[in-house]
Motif scaffolding. Structure first.
Motif, PDB file in Angstrom:
ATOM      1  N   UNK A  49     -20.092  -3.165  20.188  1.00 14.85           N
ATOM      2  CA  UNK A  49     -20.078  -1.701  20.127  1.00 14.85           C
ATOM      3  C   UNK A  49     -19.552  -1.139  18.819  1.00 14.85           C
ATOM      4  N   UNK A  50     -19.516  -1.939  17.779  1.00  9.14           N
ATOM      5  CA  UNK A  50     -19.041  -1.467  16.478  1.00  9.14           C
ATOM      6  C   UNK A  50     -20.190  -0.755  15.761  1.00  9.14           C
ATOM      7  N   UNK A  51     -20.004   0.524  15.374  1.00  5.54           N
ATOM      8  CA  UNK A  51     -21.142   1.251  14.766  1.00  5.54           C
ATOM      9  C   UNK A  51     -21.619   0.628  13.455  1.00  5.54           C
ATOM     10  N   UNK A 113     -27.103   2.765  20.278  1.00  8.64           N
ATOM     11  CA  UNK A 113     -27.565   4.113  19.940  1.00  8.64           C
ATOM     12  C   UNK A 113     -27.683   5.028  21.144  1.00  8.64           C
ATOM     13  N   UNK A 114     -27.152   4.597  22.298  1.00  5.37           N
ATOM     14  CA  UNK A 114     -27.235   5.437  23.494  1.00  5.37           C
ATOM     15  C   UNK A 114     -26.554   6.787  23.288  1.00  5.37           C
ATOM     16  N   UNK A 115     -25.545   6.832  22.434  1.00  9.24           N
ATOM     17  CA  UNK A 115     -24.804   8.074  22.229  1.00  9.24           C
ATOM     18  C   UNK A 115     -25.115   8.691  20.866  1.00  9.24           C
ATOM     19  N   UNK A 116     -26.216   8.289  20.271  1.00 10.76           N
ATOM     20  CA  UNK A 116     -26.580   8.814  18.955  1.00 10.76           C
ATOM     21  C   UNK A 116     -26.780  10.333  19.024  1.00 10.76           C
ATOM     22  N   UNK A 121     -33.694   9.102  18.839  1.00 13.13           N
ATOM     23  CA  UNK A 121     -33.042   7.792  18.834  1.00 13.13           C
ATOM     24  C   UNK A 121     -32.503   7.479  20.232  1.00 13.13           C
ATOM     25  N   UNK A 122     -31.954   8.497  20.920  1.00 12.80           N
ATOM     26  CA  UNK A 122     -31.415   8.270  22.265  1.00 12.80           C
ATOM     27  C   UNK A 122     -32.534   7.918  23.241  1.00 12.80           C
TER      28      UNK A 122
END
Lengths: 519, 414
Positions: A49-51, A113-116, A121-122
């Motif tokens: 989960x590291x961006x 990218x679920x929270x992009x 993208x989402x």
């Protein structure tokens, strides 16, 4: 004391990113050592989960990520992926990926990218997570659902959540997931359920209910899609046959070179595309520009053929047949000499690529959809030309009674030439459409000449409505039969059916009545 | 149709003359004796022209190359080009013309198995010598034909094994798509036997055939999608030949079939066929061959340089059947040197055991069954139309032209 605390805090502050750095850096170990190891690294990065992983994974997907012999991973801008510092690029080679890595990449990028902030993208992320379900996704998806406001993305996220819950251990959630997947109408959802059925015998009945619900919706969609495919084939047949409906149906000329006019139209499209290639702003519009160009080229060729040869053979169908057959071969060879025997590539503009999905999940490919639209357009053009123009009036007059038309001052010879040119021009328009779905080769026309005659004869010689109904009927029947009989046998069945039909009704579906038709 | 052919022969002869004149001023002093004649029997028009035209050019390139080296046995080589126009009976007529009228010493030709089956009796009757450069279904062994492409165990079987492996995506259901003629039907029969032996039931195999030049793929691709949606990982094995591949791949792209979900491995699609398509939607789909243009190493670099210099286009691609033509041609030259004559009766035994460091980076050997030992490579399509080699055999594999997966071959074991 306070100073000590501050010092401790500062030390923690410094150590915190370093620790994260370490986990991120150590997750990179093994990247590029083999497809299996690379896929594992990708999965680890997705779970972390590291961006910082996002640009790295995107670079890997595009083949832009490089790795030195020492094992340092370099981002496209030359920085070391682990440290963020500029790295030494000597001997670095691109990290190669295969389908297994690509699959892992899709899942990992989806989760990251679920929270992009970008809605597109989402949406893609939700779709990707749906396609790579895993129990670990459940909390991520819950978090994403809590924040999501877009209804379309929410629906996709719900599906993704259900897919992941099927793989998790929570029995209540699983039962709920089965019910929710049953509301989807995709083959993917059905595949997930079929797979889950073997692993969860206790849920078998619930799963069967959901599968049946999906099947029902899929059956409707399949029927609509088969109809669309049939209409699409029918519109291709219609385009190919319309020109013939004019030259053969109206004038009675058996033009065996009709297929070659179609082919000329396709080559005209190719030439227009090549001419437009040099002008960037014009290039995407080369196809619409090719429509008048193809019409003009083939209409001129048709006029030349009529004035030069066919008019000397009116009333002698056998000689016309042989002569036009020869002309067809000459055109084929000429094109082969001018453009070569190899196929020519006519690219589809971007607005004709891909699939259009309608509500209910019915998918139609764009190029076929446009060809149906184009077919309707050409049909309307022909009807308008015959009904509402002076040329159409003269044409009908000459067909009904040549002598009286001549005494009324109509130059019948000119009308003949124009009618034939018009029919040939229509063949050229068919060529523009065919260049999008078939190979542009000198043989292009030979594949359509038989079908075109079939449509015109089946529909009823001289009747535009017959041509329309004939083309669509043949297209739909062919496509309905295809799944049962296979592509080869379906065509045979259609041919046999037409032979039987013509035995019963030699004049086709829409037989012309009256004295003009009798003579 | 046949009336068109002399044009091609004449044109080829003219262009041959042109290139002969363009050769450097040092003309090799040809020894006595008429030139050795090389027949070229490839379709230059029709549905197979997309694949076969490059093979004609490869043979012409090799003739020029051999002549620049002083010919064979001090005799000049001369190519005779005919065009059988993707018309299978015409292949037999043209083969007869090459052997009886032009009296060629060796012929390089054919792509489809149906064309090879059509010329086989002619070559056997007239004691000719044919080099066939394309992968095929096996089940054949003619004393007059040398097969320089792959047999099923050198292409089809390893490719399907790869699809079923962890790296290939562990496919459990297979779609067999093919053009309707002998090669796809026999290959799929072998593959079905192989899949059954690996525990894949017939219910998990879908088989479909289409005519040559088929262009309306929407129904079939939609059915493949549906078949894949019935659970279990699915993969497509394509034996589609000729220009039908262009609309097929276009439809795959349009219907959004991604290689990650349903990979498609092709046996008759190489760099040359992809040259005419936008390959971006196809990234990750596979092809199994014994050579790819992207193979590293000196023999391939030399081969590519020779080709691009001959065709005067630094962007032209090479492919597997071209490499097989090249390898066959070199082996034939070696055998003629060894036999001391181009006569078929002497060259045939001299060919067995010939070895060559081939552009695929492995040493290939002509086996007594008239087939080669070859490595197997599997490549994924890249956005630039080249193949990324994702799997290869450690060594060259010996050809088994009689497949053990066809029951009738059980008593054929030697």
């Amino acid at each position: 004391m306070r100073r000590h605390l501050l010092g401790l805090f500062l030390a923690l502050l410094l150590a915190w990113p370093a620790a994260a750095q370490d986990r991120f850096a150590s997750a990179l170990a093994g990247l590029g050592e083999g497809f299996g190891q690379t896929a594992e690294v990708v999965e680890r990065l997705g779970a972390l989960g590291d961006p910082r992983a996002i640009p790295l994974l995107q670079a890997l997907q595009d083949g832009q990520l490089r790795r030195t012999p020492a094992g340092t991973v370099l981002l496209p801008d030359g920085r070391d992926a682990a440290t963020g510092q500029p790295g030494d690029a000597t001997g670095a080679e691109a990290v190669r990926i295969n389908n297994r890595v690509r699959q892992a990449l899709r899942g990992a990028l989806g989760r990251l990218q679920l929270l992009s902030p970008d809605a597109e993208a989402r949406r893609q992320a939700a779709e990707a997570v749906f396609r790579s379900p895993a129990p670990e996704n459940v909390p991520l998806l819950d978090a994403a659902l809590a924040k999501e406001t877009d209804p379309g993305i929410r629906a996709q996220l719900e599906l993704a959540l259900a897919a992941s819950q099927l793989r998790a251990d929570d029995a209540a959630a699983k039962r709920d997931a089965v019910a929710r997947l049953g509301t989807a109408a995709t083959t993917e959802a059905r595949a997930l359920l079929i797979e889950a059925r073997a692993a969860n015998p206790d849920l078998a009945t619930a799963i069967d209910v959901s599968i049946a619900a999906i099947e029902q919706r899929l059956a409707v969609r399949r029927a609509v899609e088969t109809l669309f495919q049939g209409l699409s084939l029918g519109s291709v047949l219609l385009l190919a046959a319309l020109g013939l409906a004019v030259t053969f149906g109206v004038m009675g000329v058996i033009n065996m070179a009709h297929g070659e006019f179609v082919m000329l139209g396709a080559y005209a499209t190719f030439v227009v595309q090549e001419l437009c290639r040099g002008i960037p702003w014009l290039a995407p519009w080369s196809l619409p520009l090719a429509v008048p160009a193809a019409f003009l080229v083939t209409a001129l060729a048709g006029a030349a053929l009529e004035r030069g040869l066919i008019r000397h053979l009116y009333g002698r169908p056998l000689e016309t047949l042989l002569m036009t057959f020869g002309v067809g071969m000459i055109i084929q060879q000429a094109v082969r000499l001018a453009f070569g025997a190899q196929n020519r590539e006519v690219t589809s503009p971007s607005w004709m690529q891909g699939t259009l999905t309608f509500p209910g999940g019915i998918a139609m490919t764009q190029n076929r959809l446009w060809i149906i639209v184009f077919g309707i357009f050409v049909l309307l053009l022909v009807v308008a030309a015959i009904r509402f123009t002076r040329f159409g009036l003269e044409m009908r007059a000459v067909v009904q009674n040549r002598r009286i038309a001549a005494t009324m001052g109509i130059r019948t010879g000119r009308v003949d030439a124009m009618t034939f040119a018009f029919g040939s021009g229509l063949a050229g328009l068919a060529g523009v459409a065919l260049s999008q779905i078939d190979n542009v080769s000198p043989n292009l026309g030979t594949g359509y000449i038989i079908d075109s005659f079939m449509v015109v004869v089946f529909g009823g010689v001289g009747s535009l409505a017959g041509t329309l109904v004939g083309a669509l009927t043949l297209g739909v029947v062919n496509k309905v039969l295809e799944p049962y009989a296979g592509a080869v046998l379906a065509k045979v069945c259609v041919l046999v059916a037409i032979m039987l039909f013509i035995q019963r009704r030699p004049k086709g579906l829409f037989a012309l009545k009256g004295r003009a038709a009798e003579s | 149709m046949s009336s068109t052919t002399p044009t091609f022969t004449r044109r080829a002869a003219l262009s041959g003359l042109g290139s002969a004149l363009a050769l450097p001023a040092i003309r090799p002093a040809w020894a006595q004796g008429a030139p050795i004649k090389i027949g070229v029997l490839h379709s230059l028009s029709g549905t197979m022209a997309i694949s076969e035209t490059a093979l004609r050019d490869t043979v012409l390139m090799m003739v020029e190359w051999a002549n620049a080296q002083g010919g064979v046995l001090g005799r000049k080589l001369e190519a005779v080009v005919v065009d059988p126009a993707s018309n299978w009976p015409l292949f037999a007529e043209k083969a007869r013309e090459l052997l009886q009228v032009h009296k060629v010493d060796v012929t390089f030709g054919c792509w489809t198995s149906v064309s090879r089956k059509s010329v086989l009796p002619v070559f056997e009757e007239l004691k000719g010598l044919l080099f066939y450069p394309v992968q095929y279904e096996g089940e054949e062994e003619s004393p007059n034909i040398f097969y320089t492409g792959a047999a099923p165990n050198q292409q089809a079987i390893p490719a399907v094994e790869y699809l079923m492996s962890a790296d290939g995506g562990e496919a459990k259901r297979i779609v067999l798509l093919g053009t309707d003629y002998v090669y796809p039907r026999t290959t799929n029969r072998i593959l079905r036997g192989f899949l059954n032996s690996k525990g894949i039931a017939n219910a998990d195999i879908m088989e479909e055939y289409t005519p040559f030049g088929h262009s309306d793929w929407q129904g079939i691709v939609a059915r493949v999608k549906r078949f894949a949606g019935e659970g279990k990982k699915t993969a497509i094995v394509s034996t589609i030949n000729g220009d039908a591949n262009v609309p097929f791949y276009r439809e795959l792209g349009n219907q959004g079939i991604k290689a990650e979900d349903i990979p498609c491995v092709a046996f008759s699609v190489g760099e040359e066929e992809l040259a005419g398509i936008d390959t971006r939607p196809l990234v990750g789909h596979l092809a199994a061959w014994n050579y790819f243009m992207s193979v590293p190493g000196t023999p391939n670099e030399e081969f590519k340089k020779l080709w691009q210099a001959y065709i005067k286009n630094p962007k032209r691609v090479t492919n597997d059947p071209m490499e097989a033509t090249y390898t066959g041609f070199r082996m034939w030259m070696q055998a003629v040197q060894k036999a001391g004559t181009p006569a078929v009766a002497q060259v045939t035994p001299a060919l067995i055991g010939q070895k060559l460091m081939a552009p695929c980076g492995f040493e290939e050997e002509m086996l007594p069954n008239h087939h080669l030992s070859k490595p197997v490579l599997i490549g994924e399509v890249q956005a630039d139309g080249q193949f990324n080699i994702v799997w290869k055999t450690p060594n060259a594999v010996k050809a088994e032209n009689w497949s053990p997966f066809i029951p009738e071959n059980a008593n054929r074991r030697r």
